[in-house]
Write an enzyme that holds these catalytic residues in place. Structure first.
Site, PDB file in Angstrom:
ATOM      1  N   ARG A   1      10.015 -17.863  13.437  1.00  0.00           N
ATOM      2  CA  ARG A   1       9.312 -17.412  14.525  1.00  0.00           C
ATOM      3  C   ARG A   1       8.067 -17.797  15.128  1.00  0.00           C
ATOM      4  NH1 ARG A   1       7.859 -11.133  13.887  1.00  0.00           N
ATOM      5  NH2 ARG A   1       6.498 -11.471  12.357  1.00  0.00           N
TER       6      ARG A   1
ATOM      7  N   ARG B   1       4.084   3.209   8.440  1.00  0.00           N
ATOM      8  CA  ARG B   1       4.590   2.165   7.469  1.00  0.00           C
ATOM      9  C   ARG B   1       4.542   3.016   6.002  1.00  0.00           C
ATOM     10  NH1 ARG B   1       3.742  -2.731  10.267  1.00  0.00           N
ATOM     11  NH2 ARG B   1       4.569  -4.686   9.335  1.00  0.00           N
TER      12      ARG B   1
ATOM     13  N   ARG C   1       2.485 -17.453  13.063  1.00  0.00           N
ATOM     14  CA  ARG C   1       1.624 -16.661  12.165  1.00  0.00           C
ATOM     15  C   ARG C   1       1.260 -17.005  10.952  1.00  0.00           C
ATOM     16  NH1 ARG C   1       3.677 -10.568  13.389  1.00  0.00           N
ATOM     17  NH2 ARG C   1       3.152 -10.147  11.362  1.00  0.00           N
TER      18      ARG C   1
ATOM     19  N   ARG D   1       6.075  -9.379   2.132  1.00  0.00           N
ATOM     20  CA  ARG D   1       6.154  -8.071   3.195  1.00  0.00           C
ATOM     21  C   ARG D   1       7.397  -7.470   3.055  1.00  0.00           C
ATOM     22  NH1 ARG D   1       5.434 -12.185   7.862  1.00  0.00           N
ATOM     23  NH2 ARG D   1       5.460 -10.165   9.347  1.00  0.00           N
TER      24      ARG D   1
ATOM     25  N   LYS E   1      11.599  -5.342  16.008  1.00  0.00           N
ATOM     26  CA  LYS E   1      10.965  -4.200  16.380  1.00  0.00           C
ATOM     27  C   LYS E   1       9.866  -4.615  17.643  1.00  0.00           C
ATOM     28  CE  LYS E   1       8.643  -2.994  12.822  1.00  0.00           C
ATOM     29  NZ  LYS E   1       9.110  -4.014  11.901  1.00  0.00           N
TER      30      LYS E   1
HETATM   31  P1  AMP Z   1       3.319  -6.747  11.694  1.00  0.00           P
HETATM   32  O1  AMP Z   1       2.872  -7.440  12.905  1.00  0.00           O
HETATM   33  O2  AMP Z   1       3.812  -5.196  12.238  1.00  0.00           O
HETATM   34  O3  AMP Z   1       4.342  -7.391  10.952  1.00  0.00           O
HETATM   35  O4  AMP Z   1       2.034  -6.529  11.018  1.00  0.00           O
HETATM   36  C1  AMP Z   1       1.244  -7.697  10.249  1.00  0.00           C
HETATM   37  C2  AMP Z   1       0.437  -7.099   9.139  1.00  0.00           C
HETATM   38  O5  AMP Z   1      -0.458  -6.214   9.742  1.00  0.00           O
HETATM   39  C3  AMP Z   1       1.091  -6.344   7.968  1.00  0.00           C
HETATM   40  O6  AMP Z   1       1.756  -7.334   7.126  1.00  0.00           O
HETATM   41  C4  AMP Z   1       0.042  -5.800   7.502  1.00  0.00           C
HETATM   42  O7  AMP Z   1      -0.796  -6.394   6.619  1.00  0.00           O
HETATM   43  C5  AMP Z   1      -0.770  -5.164   8.583  1.00  0.00           C
HETATM   44  N1  AMP Z   1      -0.221  -3.986   9.243  1.00  0.00           N
HETATM   45  C6  AMP Z   1       0.566  -3.934  10.432  1.00  0.00           C
HETATM   46  N2  AMP Z   1       0.593  -2.442  10.641  1.00  0.00           N
HETATM   47  C7  AMP Z   1       0.270  -1.698   9.521  1.00  0.00           C
HETATM   48  C8  AMP Z   1       0.396  -0.469   9.104  1.00  0.00           C
HETATM   49  N3  AMP Z   1       1.102   0.579   9.875  1.00  0.00           N
HETATM   50  N4  AMP Z   1       0.015  -0.128   7.805  1.00  0.00           N
HETATM   51  C9  AMP Z   1      -0.760  -0.950   7.088  1.00  0.00           C
HETATM   52  N5  AMP Z   1      -0.630  -2.383   7.502  1.00  0.00           N
HETATM   53  C10 AMP Z   1      -0.274  -2.668   8.814  1.00  0.00           C
END
Ligand code: AMP
Length: 218
Positions: free
Chosen positions: A129, A90, A162, A173, A15
């Site tokens: 990654r 989400r 990360r 996740r 994404k």
């Molecule tokens: P991402 O970079 O999209 O993989 O997000 C990393 C982490 O940020 C996730 O595992 C959540 O802990 C938090 N996070 C990101 N977007 C959301 C969301 N829309 N709702 C809740 N937690 C989020």
């Protein structure tokens, strides 16, 4: 009317990479909820302190905190013509809140590209990654390496892994995605805005498919 596109798919589907590829072409800001949280961890701000414990466990930050953060972001002037959302919504509650926000602007979601990828591929992508410190540009040790090891091609900043891209947190996740985010696939399908794309193809091919779908749809 503005254009709002929501990128949907599991962690590691691509994404963020795809949003980075098309944001400029579409003239829409790329809004990644994960990137905003990570920016807040650096500070660290109050938001970052709250978010960290959830992020480190691979769980979702509570809806109220996340929704307030996105509401504030979408109200900024660069979102005047819409936005390309990556990682939000989400949960069903976040999806409802987004609809309400856009209703306030007399607007709605135009399209939800859903990128599907088999689970084994997701794990390989996430654990291999690397991410750029300055702006979150994304690389992969084999599929999409930087020209110079450890350095972002675009802004020259350091690449890092990360904290949540380790195998245990990645597994968590993916489970969290299945439980809390997957229901959104049907939700958006019923609203006739979902477009399904195969994410287990070369990055450029997915971008091509995505641009074609957007041209045909908007
Ligand atoms: P991402 O970079 O999209 O993989 O997000 C990393 C982490 O940020 C996730 O595992 C959540 O802990 C938090 N996070 C990101 N977007 C959301 C969301 N829309 N709702 C809740 N937690 C989020």
């Amino acid at each position: 009317m503005s254009t709002y596109i929501v990128m949907l798919g599991p962690p590691g589907a691509g994404k963020g990479t795809q949003a980075q590829n098309i944001s400029e072409r579409l003239g829409l800001p790329h809004i990644s909820s994960g990137d905003i949280f990570r920016e807040n961890l650096k500070g660290p701000t109050d938001l970052g302190k709250v978010a960290r414990e959830y992020m480190d466990r691979g769980e979702l930050v509570p809806d109220d905190v996340t929704i307030a953060m996105i509401r504030e972001r979408l109200a900024r002037p660069d979102c005047e013509n819409g936005a390309l959302l990556d990682g939000f919504p989400r949960t069903p509650a976040q999806a409802k809140a987004l609809e309400e926000m856009l209703n306030e602007f007399d607007d709605g979601i135009d399209m939800v590209p859903y990128i599907s990828v088999p689970e084994a591929v997701l794990i390989d992508r996430l654990t291999g990654r690397s991410t750029c410190r300055a702006q979150g540009h994304i690389y992969h040790v084999r599929n999409n390496p930087p020209k110079e090891a450890g350095k972002c091609d675009i802004d020259g900043s350091e690449l890092y892994q990360r904290e949540d891209d380790n195998i245990n947190t990645v597994n968590r996740r993916i489970r969290v995605y299945m439980e809390q985010t997957e229901p959104l696939i049907d939700y958006y399908r019923q609203k006739n805005v979902l477009v399904e794309l195969r994410g287990d193809q070369p990055i450029e091919k997915v971008t091509e498919d995505l641009m074609e779908a957007i041209r045909g749809d908007l």
